[in-house]
Scaffold this motif. Structure first.
Motif, mmCIF file in Angstrom:
data_model
loop_
_atom_site.group_PDB
_atom_site.id
_atom_site.type_symbol
_atom_site.label_atom_id
_atom_site.label_comp_id
_atom_site.label_asym_id
_atom_site.label_seq_id
_atom_site.Cartn_x
_atom_site.Cartn_y
_atom_site.Cartn_z
ATOM 1 N N ASN A 74 3.081 3.371 0.806
ATOM 2 C CA ASN A 74 3.798 1.353 0.513
ATOM 3 C C ASN A 74 2.837 0.956 -0.437
ATOM 4 O OD1 ASN A 74 5.207 1.263 3.256
ATOM 5 N ND2 ASN A 74 3.533 0.332 4.124
ATOM 6 N N ALA A 75 1.508 2.019 -0.814
ATOM 7 C CA ALA A 75 1.050 1.464 -2.030
ATOM 8 C C ALA A 75 2.286 1.324 -3.053
ATOM 9 C CB ALA A 75 -0.002 2.552 -2.277
ATOM 10 N N THR A 76 2.491 1.704 -2.982
ATOM 11 C CA THR A 76 2.977 2.697 -4.386
ATOM 12 C C THR A 76 4.653 2.098 -4.559
ATOM 13 O OG1 THR A 76 2.510 4.172 -5.346
ATOM 14 C CG2 THR A 76 4.557 3.483 -6.226
ATOM 15 N N LEU A 77 5.298 1.955 -3.306
ATOM 16 C CA LEU A 77 6.727 2.096 -2.859
ATOM 17 C C LEU A 77 7.060 0.539 -3.670
ATOM 18 C CD1 LEU A 77 9.501 2.918 -1.319
ATOM 19 C CD2 LEU A 77 9.036 1.905 0.070
ATOM 20 N N TYR A 78 5.997 -0.539 -2.586
ATOM 21 C CA TYR A 78 5.776 -2.196 -2.808
ATOM 22 C C TYR A 78 5.756 -2.996 -3.850
ATOM 23 C CZ TYR A 78 7.648 -2.175 2.417
ATOM 24 O OH TYR A 78 8.251 -2.047 3.254
ATOM 25 N N LYS A 79 6.435 -3.586 -4.504
ATOM 26 C CA LYS A 79 6.734 -3.944 -5.590
ATOM 27 C C LYS A 79 5.000 -5.031 -5.974
ATOM 28 C CE LYS A 79 8.675 -6.512 -9.589
ATOM 29 N NZ LYS A 79 9.861 -6.826 -9.735
ATOM 30 N N SER A 80 4.858 -5.503 -4.875
ATOM 31 C CA SER A 80 3.238 -6.370 -4.935
ATOM 32 C C SER A 80 2.822 -6.462 -3.373
ATOM 33 C CB SER A 80 3.828 -8.147 -5.390
ATOM 34 O OG SER A 80 4.797 -8.424 -4.459
ATOM 35 N N LEU A 81 2.092 -6.357 -3.197
ATOM 36 C CA LEU A 81 1.879 -6.529 -1.887
ATOM 37 C C LEU A 81 0.606 -7.675 -1.837
ATOM 38 C CD1 LEU A 81 1.017 -2.611 -1.115
ATOM 39 C CD2 LEU A 81 2.255 -4.269 0.085
ATOM 40 N N PRO A 82 -0.061 -8.148 -0.634
ATOM 41 C CA PRO A 82 -1.265 -9.198 -0.877
ATOM 42 C C PRO A 82 -2.846 -8.871 -0.186
ATOM 43 C CG PRO A 82 0.179 -9.421 1.204
ATOM 44 C CD PRO A 82 0.899 -8.039 0.643
ATOM 45 N N PHE A 83 -2.437 -7.731 -0.252
ATOM 46 C CA PHE A 83 -3.681 -6.961 -0.379
ATOM 47 C C PHE A 83 -3.676 -5.624 -1.719
ATOM 48 C CE2 PHE A 83 -0.534 -5.382 3.226
ATOM 49 C CZ PHE A 83 -0.802 -4.024 2.811
ATOM 50 N N ASP A 84 -4.979 -4.914 -1.225
ATOM 51 C CA ASP A 84 -5.106 -3.525 -2.131
ATOM 52 C C ASP A 84 -5.424 -2.463 -0.418
ATOM 53 O OD1 ASP A 84 -6.942 -1.348 -3.315
ATOM 54 O OD2 ASP A 84 -6.664 -2.233 -5.045
ATOM 55 N N PRO A 85 -4.900 -2.177 -0.855
ATOM 56 C CA PRO A 85 -4.500 -1.156 -0.331
ATOM 57 C C PRO A 85 -5.972 -0.045 0.391
ATOM 58 C CG PRO A 85 -2.873 -0.530 -1.619
ATOM 59 C CD PRO A 85 -3.107 -1.199 -2.348
ATOM 60 N N VAL A 86 -6.739 0.442 -0.355
ATOM 61 C CA VAL A 86 -7.976 1.057 -0.699
ATOM 62 C C VAL A 86 -9.112 -0.324 -0.642
ATOM 63 C CG1 VAL A 86 -9.797 2.251 -1.425
ATOM 64 C CG2 VAL A 86 -6.922 2.974 -1.865
ATOM 65 N N LYS A 87 -9.234 -1.394 -1.639
ATOM 66 C CA LYS A 87 -9.785 -1.908 -1.883
ATOM 67 C C LYS A 87 -10.306 -3.140 -0.815
ATOM 68 C CE LYS A 87 -10.914 -1.587 -6.773
ATOM 69 N NZ LYS A 87 -10.360 -2.063 -8.004
ATOM 70 N N SER A 88 -9.258 -3.579 0.082
ATOM 71 C CA SER A 88 -8.742 -4.377 1.359
ATOM 72 C C SER A 88 -9.672 -3.746 2.402
ATOM 73 C CB SER A 88 -7.833 -5.085 1.519
ATOM 74 O OG SER A 88 -7.432 -5.906 0.466
ATOM 75 N N PHE A 89 -9.687 -2.664 2.578
ATOM 76 C CA PHE A 89 -10.521 -2.059 4.102
ATOM 77 C C PHE A 89 -11.136 -1.310 3.987
ATOM 78 C CE2 PHE A 89 -5.767 -2.374 3.408
ATOM 79 C CZ PHE A 89 -5.393 -2.686 4.771
ATOM 80 N N THR A 90 -11.721 -0.659 5.361
ATOM 81 C CA THR A 90 -12.863 -0.219 5.431
ATOM 82 C C THR A 90 -12.495 1.101 6.208
ATOM 83 O OG1 THR A 90 -14.852 -1.077 5.470
ATOM 84 C CG2 THR A 90 -15.184 0.429 6.431
ATOM 85 N N PRO A 91 -12.631 2.613 5.384
ATOM 86 C CA PRO A 91 -12.251 4.188 6.704
ATOM 87 C C PRO A 91 -12.780 4.053 7.828
ATOM 88 C CG PRO A 91 -11.851 3.974 3.832
ATOM 89 C CD PRO A 91 -12.418 2.628 3.795
ATOM 90 N N LEU A 92 -11.868 4.130 8.363
ATOM 91 C CA LEU A 92 -13.039 4.294 9.556
ATOM 92 C C LEU A 92 -12.874 6.028 10.468
ATOM 93 C CD1 LEU A 92 -12.531 1.028 11.397
ATOM 94 C CD2 LEU A 92 -14.126 2.002 9.854
ATOM 95 N N ALA A 93 -12.063 6.706 10.535
ATOM 96 C CA ALA A 93 -11.366 7.532 11.438
ATOM 97 C C ALA A 93 -10.008 7.958 11.505
ATOM 98 C CB ALA A 93 -12.143 7.629 13.073
ATOM 99 N N VAL A 94 -9.882 9.358 11.255
ATOM 100 C CA VAL A 94 -8.618 10.594 10.994
ATOM 101 C C VAL A 94 -9.026 10.631 12.332
ATOM 102 C CG1 VAL A 94 -7.556 11.822 9.904
ATOM 103 C CG2 VAL A 94 -8.369 10.456 8.466
ATOM 104 N N ILE A 95 -7.779 10.377 12.585
ATOM 105 C CA ILE A 95 -7.297 10.992 14.214
ATOM 106 C C ILE A 95 -6.816 12.719 14.731
ATOM 107 C CG2 ILE A 95 -6.257 10.985 16.877
ATOM 108 C CD1 ILE A 95 -8.564 9.078 15.607
ATOM 109 N N GLY A 96 -5.796 12.394 13.125
ATOM 110 C CA GLY A 96 -5.011 13.750 13.624
ATOM 111 C C GLY A 96 -3.603 14.058 12.177
#
Length: 325
Positions: free
Chosen positions: A101-123
């Motif tokens: 979605n970071a590239t697919l959508y022309k504009s987003l109301p958030f930053d796909p990386v900076k607006s979040f805290t990565p916590l855990a990958v499941i699989g």
């Protein structure tokens, strides 16, 4: 004396700054935790989220409540979490569609990386390369050799422009020098009847969705998209083994929180989730859902994975011309 006083003041102030994060980590989860899912109830992401919510609740003695906020490819749910307090009580369970979605959508109301805290990958969930069984091919290599001689001979179905099933084939076309006709649908469930009926020829989509018709001999599986063979499908070769050595696509599932979560809290959540998915019974159940557990990512490593995927998918999306306003 003044220096000593200044040092004492600094220590006290530093202690005050650190304490809230440490305290939050020590007591988490102090109240019900809301897990936001950007897809409808009953889909693979929702089912896995609900199972993990149950496991976390039982282990930690607190409610983990799954809330579905579907729409805009998961962006409605992501925006809700991006705006939530950074206290660990609102998380999002999502897939690598977030990186798309970071590239697919022309504009987003958030930053796909900076607006979040990565916590855990499941699989990771592998994708399966399938065709209608009336076609003469019994390997991906056979199909690709024929398509190179006969461009646009075959029609491939996808779950929609910019979906992971669309981009998986776009990447294959680019790396294997193929020309195929794209027939986009509004979801995997929408194209499956046409693929089974032979109105379209092939697809690359999640093994969870495609395995049942393969087992019922309604579709023929030729390969999987991941870098290595799947424990779930050990006899099925990878696309890389089939003549496209640099091809490899995995769909990851994981948890993000709002940006600004304290490091102590981030590490606590990462540890608790990894402890849950390391249990043999949980590994087996997730395998039934089509997920191969890969929970050895630390939170910073998850951020690196997210950035790498955004970069990888950006190239594929730009080459395909897919975009959503």
């Amino acid at each position: 004396m003044k220096l000593r006083s200044l040092c004492l003041t600094f220590i006290l102030l530093t202690g005050i700054a650190i304490q809230p994060g440490a305290a939050a980590a020590a007591t988490w989860p102090e109240k019900p935790v809301h897990i936001i899912v950007g897809w409808s109830a009953g889909g693979a992401t929702d089912v896995i989220a609900r199972y993990l919510a149950q496991q976390l609740g039982e282990a930690l003695g607190q409610q983990f409540i799954v809330e579905n906020r579907p729409g805009a490819g998961g962006n409605i749910a992501a925006e809700l979490v991006a705006r939530a307090p950074a206290d660990g009580n609102t998380l999002i369970f999502l897939t690598s569609a977030h990186a798309i979605n970071a590239t697919l959508y022309k504009s987003l109301p958030f930053d796909p990386v900076k607006s979040f805290t990565p916590l855990a990958v499941i699989g990771n969930m592998t994708q399966m390369f399938v065709i209608h069984p009336s076609l003469p091919y019994h390997s991906a290599e056979e199909l690709m050799n024929d398509v190179r001689k006969n461009p646009d001979k075959l029609k491939y179905a996808s779950a929609g422009n910019g979906s992971s099933s669309h981009l998986a084939v776009e990447q294959l076309q680019a790396k294997a020098d193929l020309e195929l006709m794209h027939v986009p649908y509004k979801g995997t469930s929408q194209y499956l009847p046409d693929l089974i009926a032979g109105r379209v020829d092939m697809a690359i989509d999640s093994a969870t969705a495609l395995l049942p018709p393969v087992r019922n001999n309604q579709l023929r599986a030729l390969a999987i998209s991941s870098h290595a063979r799947s424990d779930m499908l050990p006899d099925l070769p990878t696309i890389a083994e089939s003549g496209v050595p640099d091809y490899g696509v995995n769909l990851w599932f994981g948890f993000l929180g709002p940006s600004g979560m304290p490091t102590d809290l981030t590490e606590r959540i990462n540890t608790e989730i990894r402890n849950i998915v390391a249990r043999p019974a949980v590994i087996e159940q997730l395998k039934e859902f089509g997920l191969t557990v890969s929970s050895d990512y630390t939170a910073p490593e998850f951020r690196d994975l997210l950035n790498e995927d955004i970069e990888q998918y950006a190239d594929i999306i730009k080459a395909s011309g897919a975009q959503v306003e």
